[in-house]
Design a protein around this motif. Structure first.
Motif, mmCIF file in Angstrom:
data_model
loop_
_atom_site.group_PDB
_atom_site.id
_atom_site.type_symbol
_atom_site.label_atom_id
_atom_site.label_comp_id
_atom_site.label_asym_id
_atom_site.label_seq_id
_atom_site.Cartn_x
_atom_site.Cartn_y
_atom_site.Cartn_z
ATOM 1 N N LYS A 71 -6.567 18.632 -3.187
ATOM 2 C CA LYS A 71 -7.030 19.885 -2.616
ATOM 3 C C LYS A 71 -6.578 20.030 -1.168
ATOM 4 N N ARG A 72 -6.768 21.227 -0.654
ATOM 5 C CA ARG A 72 -6.412 21.523 0.732
ATOM 6 C C ARG A 72 -7.102 20.552 1.686
ATOM 7 N N GLY A 73 -6.306 20.003 2.598
ATOM 8 C CA GLY A 73 -6.867 19.088 3.593
ATOM 9 C C GLY A 73 -6.904 17.642 3.156
ATOM 10 N N ASP A 74 -6.688 17.376 1.868
ATOM 11 C CA ASP A 74 -6.634 15.994 1.406
ATOM 12 C C ASP A 74 -5.432 15.280 2.026
ATOM 13 N N LYS A 75 -5.440 13.942 1.966
ATOM 14 C CA LYS A 75 -4.385 13.159 2.589
ATOM 15 C C LYS A 75 -3.811 12.154 1.583
ATOM 16 N N ILE A 76 -2.478 12.096 1.529
ATOM 17 C CA ILE A 76 -1.775 11.142 0.680
ATOM 18 C C ILE A 76 -0.846 10.305 1.555
ATOM 19 N N ILE A 77 -0.942 8.995 1.415
ATOM 20 C CA ILE A 77 -0.126 8.063 2.194
ATOM 21 C C ILE A 77 1.224 7.858 1.510
ATOM 22 N N CYS A 78 2.284 7.775 2.301
ATOM 23 C CA CYS A 78 3.594 7.389 1.758
ATOM 24 C C CYS A 78 4.442 6.800 2.882
ATOM 25 N N ALA A 79 5.483 6.086 2.511
ATOM 26 C CA ALA A 79 6.387 5.504 3.504
ATOM 27 C C ALA A 79 7.154 6.610 4.206
ATOM 28 N N VAL A 80 7.434 6.426 5.472
ATOM 29 C CA VAL A 80 8.143 7.454 6.234
ATOM 30 C C VAL A 80 9.584 7.602 5.766
ATOM 31 N N PHE A 99 2.298 9.364 7.021
ATOM 32 C CA PHE A 99 3.461 8.487 6.993
ATOM 33 C C PHE A 99 3.136 7.123 7.583
ATOM 34 N N ILE A 100 3.630 6.092 6.902
ATOM 35 C CA ILE A 100 3.448 4.709 7.343
ATOM 36 C C ILE A 100 4.837 4.080 7.478
ATOM 37 N N ASP A 101 4.999 3.227 8.474
ATOM 38 C CA ASP A 101 6.284 2.572 8.710
ATOM 39 C C ASP A 101 6.604 1.569 7.602
ATOM 40 N N THR A 102 7.869 1.186 7.524
ATOM 41 C CA THR A 102 8.298 0.175 6.553
ATOM 42 C C THR A 102 8.050 -1.220 7.122
ATOM 43 N N LYS A 113 0.076 -2.257 7.396
ATOM 44 C CA LYS A 113 -0.196 -1.024 8.144
ATOM 45 C C LYS A 113 -1.019 -0.040 7.302
ATOM 46 N N VAL A 114 -0.822 -0.070 5.980
ATOM 47 C CA VAL A 114 -1.652 0.745 5.088
ATOM 48 C C VAL A 114 -3.101 0.287 5.193
#
Length: 376
Positions: A71-80, A99-102, A113-114
Motif C-alpha cells: 500500500k501507499r507509504g509502505d517500504k520495501i528493502i532492496c540492494a542499491v 536502498f541498502i549497500d552491497t 546493513k539490512v
C-alpha cells in the motif's frame, strides 16, 4: 423435433493458428495441457507448490506486490545495485524503496546493513525485502531469512526473490527462505515469467488479480457471468509466450554445463592478467552472468571490445546515481560506497551455450587478453 443424443462441445470462439505454422509452434500452442504439463515439471524442479505463468518479469514482480497487498507509504528493502524493475514496481504503489549497500566483496545486498536498518527503524510500514543472485548464488539468503523472521518489532516481513539466476541449480534448500520466487524467461524475442510460492494465501490473491480480479459467481453455472472481487490487471501469459518460454527454459536449464565450461575457459584464459579479476569457479554457480572486474578505465575497455564486435553489459548501475532516485531521495554519489566501487570496475561478458563449440569464445578470450595487455 428429434432429440439429438450426441452432445457436442462448441466453444464461443476458436483461436486461429493458421499464422503460427511457420513458427513451428502450432501443435504445442493448441495442446490443452501445455501450461499444466509445464507447471508440473517446473514445480518439481523449483520445489514449489503454486505456479503462475505471467507476461514478463516486471509484471510478475508487480503482481507479487499486489499479492502481499502493498500500500501507499509502505517500504520495501532492496540492494542499491538492483535491477531498476525492483524499486520501479514499488514506486507504482506510491510505496518507498529502501536502498541498502552491497557487501564489500560481493554484489549482493549487505545482510548486516539490512539487520541494522530493521533494528533502528520501528516503522510498521516496512513490509519486506527483494533479493537476487547477481553474479553468483546469494549464500546470505538464509541469514536474511533469519533476520527477517526475527524482526525485533514483530512485523510480518516477506522475502521476494528474483530466482532467475538459480535456474538449473538445486533449489530444494533455497525455497525454505523466500515467500515468493520469480523466474524471468524474458529475452529479445519473447517475454515470460514464472511466479511461484509455497504460500497459499499469496497464490490465491495473485491468481485472482492476474485476470482483472474476476471471479465467477458460485451459484450461477454460466462462464460469462463473473464478479469483480478486486482491482487486478491482465498478467496472464499467452499460449505462444508459454510455448516459446518452455523451449527457452529448457535451453537455459540444459546449457548449465556449457555455461560452466565457458566460465572455466574464461577463468583459465584471464588468469595471468593482473588488471582483470574473474569470479571463482563453483559447481553451485549456474553462470547466467559472467562478471569480471577491470582495475580502471572500464568504459574504455568495453569500448575497445565493442570496436572488435564483442558486446558487453553492466549489471547494474547503483540506482542512487540515476536521475529519478537521486532527485527523489536526495542521494549523493558516495552514499553507497561499496556498490559505487563495484560499479566502477564490473563488466559482464557474453555467456551462453552456443559459444562453447564456436570460434567466438576463443575470439572473445583473445581480444580481452590483447586489450588488457596493451592498454597501459
Amino acid at each position: 423435433m428429434k432429440k439429438n443424443k450426441l452432445k457436442l462441445e462448441i466453444p464461443f470462439s476458436k483461436d486461429s493458428i493458421a499464422q503460427l505454422k511457420t513458427l513451428g509452434f502450432s501443435k504445442k500452442v493448441i495442446d490443452p495441457n501445455l501450461e499444466n504439463s509445464f507447471k508440473e515439471k517446473f514445480k518439481y524442479i523449483s520445489h514449489t507448490k503454486y505456479f503462475l505463468t505471467i507476461t514478463n518479469f516486471t509484471h510478475a514482480l508487480h503482481l507479487a506486490m499486489c499479492s502481499i497487498n502493498l500500500k501507499r507509504g509502505d517500504k520495501i528493502i532492496c540492494a542499491v545495485n538492483s535491477s531498476p524493475s525492483f524499486p520501479e514496481v514499488v514506486r507504482h504503489f506510491d510505496a518507498e524503496a529502501v536502498f541498502i549497500d552491497t557487501e564489500k566483496d560481493s554484489l549482493h545486498i549487505d545482510y548486516k546493513k539490512v539487520e541494522e536498518f530493521l533494528q533502528n527503524n520501528s516503522n510498521k510500514k516496512v513490509r519486506g525485502i527483494i533479493v537476487s543472485h547477481l553474479g553468483e548464488p546469494n549464500k546470505n539468503i538464509s541469514k536474511l531469512n533469519e533476520i527477517i523472521k526475527n524482526d525485533p518489532y514483530k512485523r510480518d516481513l516477506v522475502i521476494i526473490e528474483d530466482a532467475t539466476d538459480t535456474i538449473g541449480l538445486d533449489r530444494s534448500q533455497l525455497n525454505q527462505y523466500s515467500d515468493i520466487m520469480i523466474y524471468s524467461l524474458d529475452n529479445s524475442i519473447n517475454q515470460l515469467a514464472i511466479f511461484t510460492t509455497n504460500n497459499q494465501e499469496y497464490y490465491e490473491r495473485a491468481l485472482l488479480l492476474s485476470n482483472h480480479g474476476l471471479q465467477q459467481f458460485d451459484k450461477i453455472k454460466l462462464e460469462y457471468i463473473s464478479n469483480v472481487i478486486d482491482i487486478g490487471c491482465q498478467y496472464q501469459a499467452s499460449k505462444i509466450s508459454i510455448a516459446y518460454g518452455i523451449d527457452y527454459f529448457i535451453s537455459i536449464y540444459r546449457n548449465k554445463n556449457a555455461r560452466q565450461e565457458i566460465a572455466k575457459r574464461y577463468i583459465e584464459g584471464f588468469k595471468k592478467l593482473s588488471n582483470i579479476t574473474t569470479p571463482q569457479f563453483s559447481e553451485e554457480n549456474g553462470f547466467h552472468k559472467f562478471i569480471i572486474k577491470i582495475d580502471k578505465n572500464r568504459d574504455n575497455f568495453a569500448k575497445k571490445l565493442s570496436e572488435v564486435g564483442i558486446q558487453t553489459n553492466l549489471h547494474y548501475m547503483p540506482l542512487n546515481l540515476t536521475t529519478y532516485y537521486k532527485n527523489k531521495y536526495d542521494f549523493k554519489v558516495n552514499d553507497f560506497p561499496n556498490a559505487l566501487k563495484h560499479y566502477q570496475h564490473i563488466l559482464s561478458l557474453p555467456i551462453y551455450g552456443d559459444l562453447l563449440n564456436n570460434e567466438q569464445l576463443n575470439y572473445i578470450i583473445q581480444n580481452v587478453v590483447n586489450i588488457a595487455r596493451n592498454r597501459y
